[in-house]
Design an enzyme around this catalytic site. Structure first.
Site: not given
Lengths: 277, 277
Positions: A122, A161, A189, A218
């Site tokens: 990411e 996130t 998020c 993660s």
């Protein structure tokens, strides 16, 4: 022994969406693992013939390629679109947001700080959207931050996130004390927040905690770290085969949580196995 | 008893500058107290005939009016410029900064949050620069923040220049957790930072702390609050006349600090008096 699930756990919006996309495109292939869960990837392979490429050069012109939830670097996406019949973008919309923020802030002359793991797909994707690649900095801690000399006085910051909000705030606070303007985008998020809060809550009252998810996920690792703060007998497992009988000896309550890539059927198998032990 | 001064204390850049301006304009008047120190204002009155107006309607067309270090509301400045011969702006440049930020961010459609005291002249001035006066919010604590419904999703925040950085960070953290974009301008003045850090340092090792400054001076009150955290015998005084002998009974070390509006000559008188007690 009482077994209890966290009030929020498992699949997030982006993962659900990506799996639905993959199920719709039989015989396609994903660029990198679609999500961080091998069991679910094997299921998609078996039931929907969704293949998996690990490098761009393996892709063939006739392929339908699905972009993983974590996104991929800007230039890789460009190359794929040029060399392949069809590219389906299953990048989580919550990951597209920091990609766009980095692009726009970098254009406006801000130095970029990403709170995340340089090696995580990411982050590799998000970084790639900066105009000035020499002015994107990735940190995991305040110690990392201290080593950075920003090119500009104005800093814009985003977070991977799935990171822990407490650590993001620590880093942001250090930034604010040293810089006149810090533009903070809270890109962690909401689902990650909710799963983290619920993990905190259940781990406080449990004698043993089982965290189910990918070892390279993660958000799963964050959940495990939060549980360990409150319950020293917290274990991270990918599936029921890793459970060990002695973990539950003389325990009265077992809490369960799962990362955002962990399907319900894997969680159910873990619960059934714990009951049988 | 050992008497020790904090490594950083007293007059800041903005106060020094304002006093130099006032000394240059004999027979002028200030709009509101130039700085928060009555002794220094009396000295300017006596030695330089600098008067003091408390309301706009008192100003006469032939006056030379000096704007106080804290600034004044936008429309008051406009009125003064229209109705008076000469207006000299001694607003501290570090106060002009948040005024401009509020003006620009408000224009760009950000909701404004000011960390400060609604009743403080600096804050009244800074607030007045917002385009949409219904979308400027002033808070002193997280509790205040919880009562606010922002008009926009994007928040820009500034702090009164003399506030405590720790509380600003607490408020900013709460903002970040609830809003997708927070644009943080650290407008707390460096001199304030330095005096606060030095007050923390000296109050830890002192048996009694004397904080010298105006009772209505924001930065002096912050210094007093910091000292109280580390030394329960911390006293806030305006000048040597308020010193009480019993404060120093059986004390081995006395720390001294002073607010940004406290002139050296007042500090010296306090030290002399303590020595004589």
């Amino acid at each position: 022994m009482k077994i209890e699930l966290a009030s929020s756990y498992g699949f997030c919006f982006g993962v659900k969406r990506a799996i639905e996309i993959a199920e719709k495109y039989e015989n396609s292939a994903t660029m990198g693992p679609l999500i961080h869960n091998d069991d679910e990837i094997n299921r998609l392979k078996k039931d929907f013939k969704v293949g998996l490429y690990s490098k761009l050069s393996d892709v063939k012109p006739d392929d339908t390629v699905i972009i993983r939830t974590h996104g991929i670097p800007k230039n890789d996406l460009k190359d794929l679109r040029k060399n392949t019949k069809k590219v389906i973008n299953a990048t989580c919309p919550f990951v597209t947001t920091p990609q766009n923020i980095v692009k726009n802030m970098s254009k406006e002359g801000y130095s970029i700080l990403i709170f995340g793991d340089t090696e995580h797909p990411e982050v590799k994707g998000v970084m790639s959207y900066a105009e000035d690649l020499d002015d994107v900095n990735v940190v995991l801690s305040i110690e990392d931050l201290e080593k950075i000399n920003f090119k500009n006085k104005k800093i814009a910051t985003v977070a991977q996130t799935t990171k822990k909000k407490e650590t993001y705030l620590e880093i942001v606070n250090a930034l604010i004390l040293k810089n006149k303007e810090v533009r903070v985008f809270n890109t962690i998020c909401d689902a990650t927040f909710e799963n983290q809060d619920a993990a905190r809550e259940i781990s406080i009252k449990s004698d043993v905690m089982i965290v189910i998810g990918g070892k390279n996920s993660s958000n799963t690792k964050q959940l495990h770290s939060i549980c360990l703060e409150n319950c020293k007998d917290s274990y991270l497992i990918e599936n029921e085969n890793e459970l060990q009988k002695e973990w539950f000896k003389e325990k009265k309550s077992c809490g369960i949580t799962a990362g955002a890539s962990t399907p319900d059927w894997v969680i159910q198998k873990v619960i059934d196995k714990i009951k049988s032990l």
